[in-house]
Design a protein around this motif. Structure first.
Motif, PDB file in Angstrom:
ATOM      1  N   SER A  94       2.740   2.132  -3.266  1.00  0.00           N
ATOM      2  CA  SER A  94       1.947   2.326  -4.468  1.00  0.00           C
ATOM      3  C   SER A  94       2.546   3.442  -5.328  1.00  0.00           C
ATOM      4  O   SER A  94       2.996   4.475  -4.819  1.00  0.00           O
ATOM      5  N   GLN A 130       0.818  -1.214   0.000  1.00  0.00           N
ATOM      6  CA  GLN A 130       0.000   0.000   0.000  1.00  0.00           C
ATOM      7  C   GLN A 130       0.856   1.270   0.000  1.00  0.00           C
ATOM      8  O   GLN A 130       0.650   2.173  -0.805  1.00  0.00           O
ATOM      9  N   ILE A 168      -4.548   3.183   3.680  1.00  0.00           N
ATOM     10  CA  ILE A 168      -5.444   3.479   2.563  1.00  0.00           C
ATOM     11  C   ILE A 168      -5.313   4.967   2.250  1.00  0.00           C
ATOM     12  O   ILE A 168      -5.521   5.806   3.135  1.00  0.00           O
TER      13      ILE A 168
END
Length: 202
Positions: free
Chosen positions: A32, A29, A73
């Motif tokens: 990314s 994550q 996130i």
């Protein structure tokens, strides 16, 4: 960073394969390609700020986990990143013996608006290490603003600049950007100078 994640998790589960799977998700994550600021370097920066601080957290392991998961996130087009990040933390820790999930979720959600917590000083410390970049040297701050702009590259200047100006003006309107005395003394004045300069250049 890896050792800190493993050692923290290892206090609540003996399943090394599970710890590895959680850490792999975290790395995937934060690494990314769409992330230019909210990436693994930001995570390392926060952990360094925490390690250098003289403040002793009330629940150090909960705070460490909140740091690791606070931006797991991150999508520039979404407004619920903190909420979704807290849910990932909850999911990962559900299979462990960790008992302070709600505390971590509250801390992570507090990084959305950076409001002072009147009940949990660790939340204020988390917010301060998250915002510490604002009070660093001019060239470091400049790189930060450039990387944030890249994350919002889908938006043209006439949309991005007013929104960014409004967000940064919000910090200047606060009595204190930094919640803890230590970070206030270290970074408040420089942060206000950096933010003012950025606003003037938008």
């Amino acid at each position: 960073m890896r050792d800190l994640f493993y050692s923290t998790f290892n206090n609540y589960t003996e399943h090394v394969d599970y710890i590895k799977s959680c850490y792999d998700v975290l790395l995937n994550q934060y690494n990314s390609t769409s992330r230019y600021y909210h990436n693994i370097d930001h995570l390392k920066f926060m952990l360094k700020e925490l390690a250098q601080s003289s403040i002793i957290p009330l629940n150090n392991e909960a705070l460490i986990l909140s740091v690791f998961y606070h931006d797991i996130i991150y999508k520039s087009t979404k407004k619920d990143n903190e909420y979704q990040s807290a849910l990932v933390l909850e999911k990962h820790l559900a299979k462990t013996g960790f008992k302070h999930v709600e505390l971590c979720k509250n801390q992570i959600n507090a990084t959305k608006n950076h409001a002072t917590s009147l009940i949990d000083p660790d939340t204020n410390l988390l917010i301060d290490i998250d915002l510490a970049i604002l009070g660093h040297k001019k060239n470091v701050y400049q790189l930060y603003t450039e990387n944030v702009r890249k994350e919002y590259s889908i938006y043209p200047k006439f949309i991005y600049n007013p929104a960014r100006k409004k967000a940064m003006q919000h910090f200047l309107e606060q009595d204190r950007i930094f919640k803890t005395d230590e970070f206030y003394n270290l970074y408040e004045s420089i942060a206000r100078d950096n933010i003012t300069r950025e606003i003037n250049n938008l």
